[in-house]
Design an enzyme around this catalytic site. Structure first.
Site, PDB file in Angstrom:
ATOM      1  N   GLY A 157       1.392 121.871  86.828  1.00 38.57           N
ATOM      2  CA  GLY A 157       2.944 122.006  87.431  1.00 38.57           C
ATOM      3  C   GLY A 157       2.537 122.123  89.389  1.00 38.57           C
ATOM      4  O   GLY A 157       0.807 121.834  89.773  1.00 38.57           O
ATOM      5  N   CYS A 158       2.787 122.143  90.388  1.00 43.19           N
ATOM      6  CA  CYS A 158       2.670 122.033  91.604  1.00 43.19           C
ATOM      7  C   CYS A 158       2.221 123.917  92.083  1.00 43.19           C
ATOM      8  O   CYS A 158       1.450 123.487  92.974  1.00 43.19           O
ATOM      9  CB  CYS A 158       4.233 122.413  92.663  1.00 43.19           C
ATOM     10  SG  CYS A 158       4.973 120.120  92.500  1.00 43.19           S
ATOM     11  N   ASN A 159       2.140 124.360  91.302  1.00 42.69           N
ATOM     12  CA  ASN A 159       1.635 125.887  92.086  1.00 42.69           C
ATOM     13  C   ASN A 159      -0.086 125.918  91.065  1.00 42.69           C
ATOM     14  O   ASN A 159      -0.550 126.424  91.542  1.00 42.69           O
ATOM     15  CB  ASN A 159       2.603 126.771  90.838  1.00 42.69           C
ATOM     16  CG  ASN A 159       2.264 126.356  89.697  1.00 42.69           C
ATOM     17  OD1 ASN A 159       3.416 125.976  89.438  1.00 42.69           O
ATOM     18  ND2 ASN A 159       1.242 127.347  88.845  1.00 42.69           N
ATOM     19  N   ALA A 160      -0.648 124.687  90.372  1.00 46.37           N
ATOM     20  CA  ALA A 160      -1.973 124.897  90.035  1.00 46.37           C
ATOM     21  C   ALA A 160      -2.949 124.815  91.215  1.00 46.37           C
ATOM     22  O   ALA A 160      -3.941 124.978  90.907  1.00 46.37           O
ATOM     23  CB  ALA A 160      -2.123 123.578  89.290  1.00 46.37           C
ATOM     24  N   MET A 364       3.970 126.939  94.244  1.00 47.25           N
ATOM     25  CA  MET A 364       5.668 127.335  93.182  1.00 47.25           C
ATOM     26  C   MET A 364       5.747 126.340  92.567  1.00 47.25           C
ATOM     27  O   MET A 364       5.714 124.742  93.096  1.00 47.25           O
ATOM     28  CB  MET A 364       6.435 128.075  93.984  1.00 47.25           C
ATOM     29  CG  MET A 364       6.898 126.847  95.564  1.00 47.25           C
ATOM     30  SD  MET A 364       6.267 127.175  96.476  1.00 47.25           S
ATOM     31  CE  MET A 364       6.908 128.203  97.332  1.00 47.25           C
TER      32      MET A 364
END
Length: 377
Positions: A157-160, A364
């Site tokens: 996801g966006c934290n990756a 996050m």
């Protein structure tokens, strides 16, 4: 006889003095790319003939002016055609590779490096599943040396992007002087489920397509040669915080009604994330002798207006501190794992960093998770 020894008292030291080993990874370049087509929020609403006032309000109050998207084709009547899951996966593959290659090339150009210098390629994506992964496809497409080390991070996801930076920084330290690149390539529009529900409205109003790449070379702090000769920041430390109670708050899972994958974002997630921002930043700075007021540059994921506001409030930041985060959201929407690198590129173009400045990178995403990194110019 037992001898009791007191632990020695260690004076407080700076991060660079206390924590820096002989070798540290340094960020030496960045590059971004987006598809050629972009749309205002109003144009997206018009494209899908969305008239529900509640849905329109979500789009028009998102703090997003324009996003780069690849929308489905039209039928004879001008209506956007529905796409099966297989079609969406095909589109993800083609877009993630094509736009990702442009971001990689832009990063290498800024690094004064060439494809022949590349020794490790880590590709990140969460908007489609591929086997073999993006790294193998891009290496084949560009004719990169077959012995180039590679890794793929899929589905975090966006934290990756920061998860990948952590892993590749470790690779760089183990291979000093060798060039590594993290490439985040997200074709978010290939994951859209178009309907009139509020669940999909929140997602469809937010995400944009885009790729971003960041180059790393490890050095020992002495004046490095090309391609490490850039004055980018050294990566000092990482800290993570997962929120198990919110594991289902951000999901990309199978929608049985639509017969395809779709995103889900809990309306409360901005406040949950914001409430944990202070915890993870305090952990990041613990033992460094630094306070939040010592951080000159904040590069926060452009997760959405409410997410940014919650982070600002909980960390006591100013709007100026997150100016690049706000600007990326306005001009691109949430481009998932690569968003913070779009902000980093804007910071470099601004030319305001000075030697010795500290910066915090924050992302996050699903888990729910916050990732942070401490860097120093």
């Amino acid at each position: 006889m037992t001898i009791h020894m007191e632990r020695p008292v260690i004076a407080a030291q700076s991060v660079a003095e206390r924590a820096a080993p002989a070798v540290r990874a340094r960020i030496v370049g960045v590059g971004t790319a987006v598809p050629g087509t972009s749309y205002t929020q109003q144009e997206v609403l018009d494209a899908f003939a969305i008239t529900d006032p509640r849905v329109r309000s979500v789009f028009l109050n998102s703090a997003i002016d324009r996003r780069h998207l690849v929308l489905p084709g039209r039928d004879a009547g001008g209506r956007r055609l529905p796409e099966a899951q297989g079609d969406l996966l095909d589109r993800h593959k083609s877009q993630a590779v094509e736009v990702g290659i442009r971001a990689l090339e832009a990063c290498l150009k800024r690094t004064d490096a060439s494809l022949s210098d590349l020794r490790h390629l880590c590709c990140v994506t969460s908007t489609g599943f591929l086997t073999p992964g993006l790294s193998a496809l891009i290496i084949k497409e560009l004719g990169i040396d077959r012995h180039c080390s590679r890794s793929d991070i899929v589905g975090m996801g966006c934290n990756a992007g920061l998860n990948a930076l952590n892993v590749v920084a470790g690779w760089s330290v183990a291979n000093p002087g060798e060039l590594a690149v993290v490439l985040c390539s997200e074709a978010c529009s290939s994951a859209y489920a178009m309907d009139s529900t509020m669940r999909t409205a929140v997602v469809n109003s937010l995400f944009g397509d885009g790729s971003a790449a960041v180059a790393l070379v490890a050095d020992d702090g002495t004046p490095p040669g090309p391609p490490a000769g850039k004055d980018g920041p050294r990566v000092l430390k990482f800290a993570s915080c997962i929120i198990p109670d919110a594991v289902d708050a951000m999901r990309y899972d199978w929608d049985r009604d639509l017969g395809r994958f779709s995103f889900f974002l809990d309306p409360q997630i901005p406040y949950v994330v914001g409430a944990h921002a202070e915890i993870v930043v305090d952990r990041l700075l613990a033992g460094t002798g630094l306070y939040r007021s010592d951080i000159s540059q904040w590069l926060v994921h452009s997760g959405g207006k409410k997410v940014i506001d919650a982070v600002v409030v909980n960390l006591g930041l100013s709007r100026h501190d997150v100016r690049h985060t706000i600007g990326v959201l306005r001009d691109y929407g949430n481009v998932s794992s690569g968003s913070f690198l779009f902000s980093y590129e804007r910071l470099l173009d601004e030319g305001v960093t000075r030697p010795g400045d500290y910066g915090v990178l924050m992302t996050m995403g699903p888990g729910s998770t916050l990732e942070t990194a401490l860097v120093q110019w």
